[in-house]
Design a protein around this motif. Structure first.
Motif: not given
Length: 434
Positions: A66, A212, A347
Motif C-alpha cells: 500500500i 481505501w 489495496w
C-alpha cells in the motif's frame, strides 16, 4: 490496432518499447531467483522449515504494497519502478554472494530475502498503473496483453535456464544472475518518460485513506480481491513449498520443477494474445472464472502424477491466467481515475499478501507432517471453493443493482444470434461482431 498479433506492434513505439523489453529481462531474473532461493536453502541443509521461513521473510514486506501504491500515485511511475529494481539488484547480488560461501546463516538469508520483498512491494502496484500513463484508452488492452506476454516470455527463459544452471553450477550463480538482470532492467526503465500523476496536496496517510475509500466503494473490486487472495495463497503454497519438495522427492529435482514452472508462462504467451482481442459479454464473471484453472496441476500433483503430466497441465492455467490479467487490468484502468489508480491496485493486491508470511510458515510445517502431495491437493481445492463463492456474489450484486440486466443481456444475445444466422447465408465473409 487490428489483427491477432496487434499487441506486438507496440514494440515499434519508442516511448513504450523499453518497458516491454525491461519486463522480459526482469521476469527472466525472477525465474532465476525462484529456483536459486529454494535450492540454495535446501542445499545448505535447512529443509522444509528453513525454506518456509526464508520464503515468509521474502513475502512479509509485501504488506508495504500500500506504501508502494502511494509512491506510484505521488512520483513519476518509471522512477518508482527504477528504485524497486535497483533494490532488487542489490539484494540478489548479496544473496548470491552469501550462497557462494556455502555456509550462509539462515538469519542472513531471511534478511536479504526481506529486502527483495520490499522491492516487490514497490514494483507491483506501480506496474499496473504505468500502462495508463504511456498508452491511451484504445491501446491499453493491447498494452496489458503485451505486459503479460513479455513477463511470461522472460519467466519462461529464466525458469528453463535457471533449472539447468542450478543443476550444473549451483544456486549461487543463479541468484547472482538475477541481480545482474535487475540492474539491466534499471537501465531500460530509465529510457521511459512519465509525468507526475498528481501534485501531493495531502499527506501520505490521507492518500491511503482516499485510496481505501475508492477501493471500498466498488463491491466488484473487493469481491474479486477476496478471491484473488485465496487463489494467491493456493499458488504460493504450491509453487514455493509443495512443488520444490515434490520435485526433490524423486520427481526429477530442480530440472523437472524448472520445466513445470516454465509451462505456465509458455501458456501465457498464447493467452495474452487472446486476452487482447476477447471481449466477453460478462467480463467480471469471466475474470472470476478463469483463475480456477490453477487447480489443475495442483490436483494432479496431489494425486502423485508424474512430473511430465503436471507440466502439460500447467499450460492451461498459463493461457487462462493471461486472459484474466488483461481483462482485470483493463477494467481497473478504464473505471478508476488515474490519480488514484495505483492506490486502488495496491489495496487490491495487499489483501492477497496479508496472510502470505503466515501461510508460508504454516505450509512448511504442513508439508513436513502431511507431505507435498496433500499440500498441493488442498491448495487446488481452496482455489475451486474461492471461485465458486466469487461467481455467486458477483451474480448477486449484478442482480441487486439492476435486476433486469441479466434478462436484457440474454434477450440481446438471442437477437444477435438470430440476426447472425439470417445474415450468414448472404454474407459469409462479413464481420458481424458489434
Amino acid at each position: 490496432m487490428s489483427g491477432f498479433l496487434s499487441p506486438l506492434t507496440l514494440f515499434r513505439d519508442p516511448s513504450v518499447a523499453p518497458l516491454f523489453i525491461s519486463r522480459i529481462v526482469s521476469s527472466a531474473s525472477v525465474g532465476f531467483g525462484q529456483l536459486a532461493l529454494a535450492w540454495g536453502v535446501m542445499d545448505l541443509g535447512y529443509g522444509a522449515r528453513g525454506l518456509s521461513l526464508v520464503m515468509a521473510c521474502n513475502a512479509f514486506p509485501a504488506l508495504l504494497i500500500i506504501c508502494g501504491g502511494v509512491a506510484g500515485d505521488r512520483f513519476r511511475r518509471h522512477y518508482v519502478l527504477m528504485g524497486a529494481e535497483t533494490l532488487a539488484c542489490l539484494s540478489w547480488l548479496a544473496i548470491g554472494a552469501a550462497l557462494f560461501t556455502g555456509r550462509a546463516p539462515l538469519a542472513l538469508l531471511c534478511v536479504l530475502a526481506a529486502v527483495g520483498g520490499v522491492a516487490t512491494a514497490l514494483f507491483l502496484p506501480t506496474l499496473r498503473g504505468i500502462i495508463a500513463d504511456l498508452l491511451d484508452s484504445p491501446n491499453r488492452p493491447a498494452g496489458n496483453a503485451l505486459i503479460n506476454q513479455t513477463q511470461s516470455i522472460g519467466l519462461l527463459i529464466g525458469l528453463v535456464s535457471s533449472g539447468a544452471m542450478v543443476t550444473a553450477v549451483g544456486p549461487a550463480w543463479s541468484a547472482s544472475m538475477r541481480g545482474v538482470l535487475c540492474g539491466l532492467s534499471v537501465v531500460l526503465l530509465s529510457r521511459l518518460a512519465t509525468s507526475r500523476p498528481s501534485e501531493p496536496g495531502t499527506g501520505p496517510l490521507r492518500d491511503l485513506r482516499n485510496g481505501w475509500r475508492e477501493f471500498g466503494a466498488r463491491p466488484w473490486v473487493w469481491i474479486m480481491t477476496l478471491q484473488y487472495t485465496a487463489i494467491t495463497t493456493a499458488v504460493v503454497c504450491y509453487t514455493k513449498i509443495a512443488g520444490p519438495l515434490y520435485a526433490t522427492d524423486g520427481h526429477g529435482g530442480a530440472w523437472s520443477w524448472g520445466i513445470i514452472s516454465a509451462c505456465e508462462p509458455l501458456g501465457a504467451v498464447m493467452g495474452a494474445l487472446v486476452g487482447a482481442r476477447w471481449r466477453p459479454g460478462w467480463p467480471m464473471s469471466a475474470a472470476a472464472l478463469l483463475p480456477v484453472s490453477v487447480a489443475f496441476p495442483m490436483l494432479l500433483m496431489g494425486s502423485g502424477a508424474p512430473w511430465p503430466l503436471i507440466a502439460a497441465a500447467a499450460v492451461v492455467p498459463g493461457v487462462l491466467q493471461a486472459v484474466y490479467y488483461v481483462l482485470w487490468a483493463t477494467a481497473l484502468q478504464e473505471r478508476i481515475a488515474l490519480d488514484v489508480l495505483v492506490r486502488v491496485n495496491s489495496w487490491n493486491m495487499v489483501a492477497s499478501y496479508l496472510l502470505m508470511p503466515l501461510i508460508m510458515l504454516v505450509s512448511g510445517r504442513l508439508a513436513t507432517i502431511l507431505g507435498a502431495e496433500a499440500l498441493a491437493f488442498w491448495s487446488g481445492t481452496t482455489a475451486i471453493i474461492a471461485t465458486l463463492y466469487a461467481l455467486i456474489w458477483l451474480r448477486f450484486i449484478a442482480w441487486r443493482e439492476n435486476p433486469s440486466e441479466i434478462e436484457t443481456k440474454r434477450l440481446w444475445r438471442k437477437q444477435t444470434s438470430s440476426a447472425s444466422s439470417e445474415e450468414a447465408g448472404s454474407d459469409i465473409g462479413s464481420n458481424t461482431q458489434p
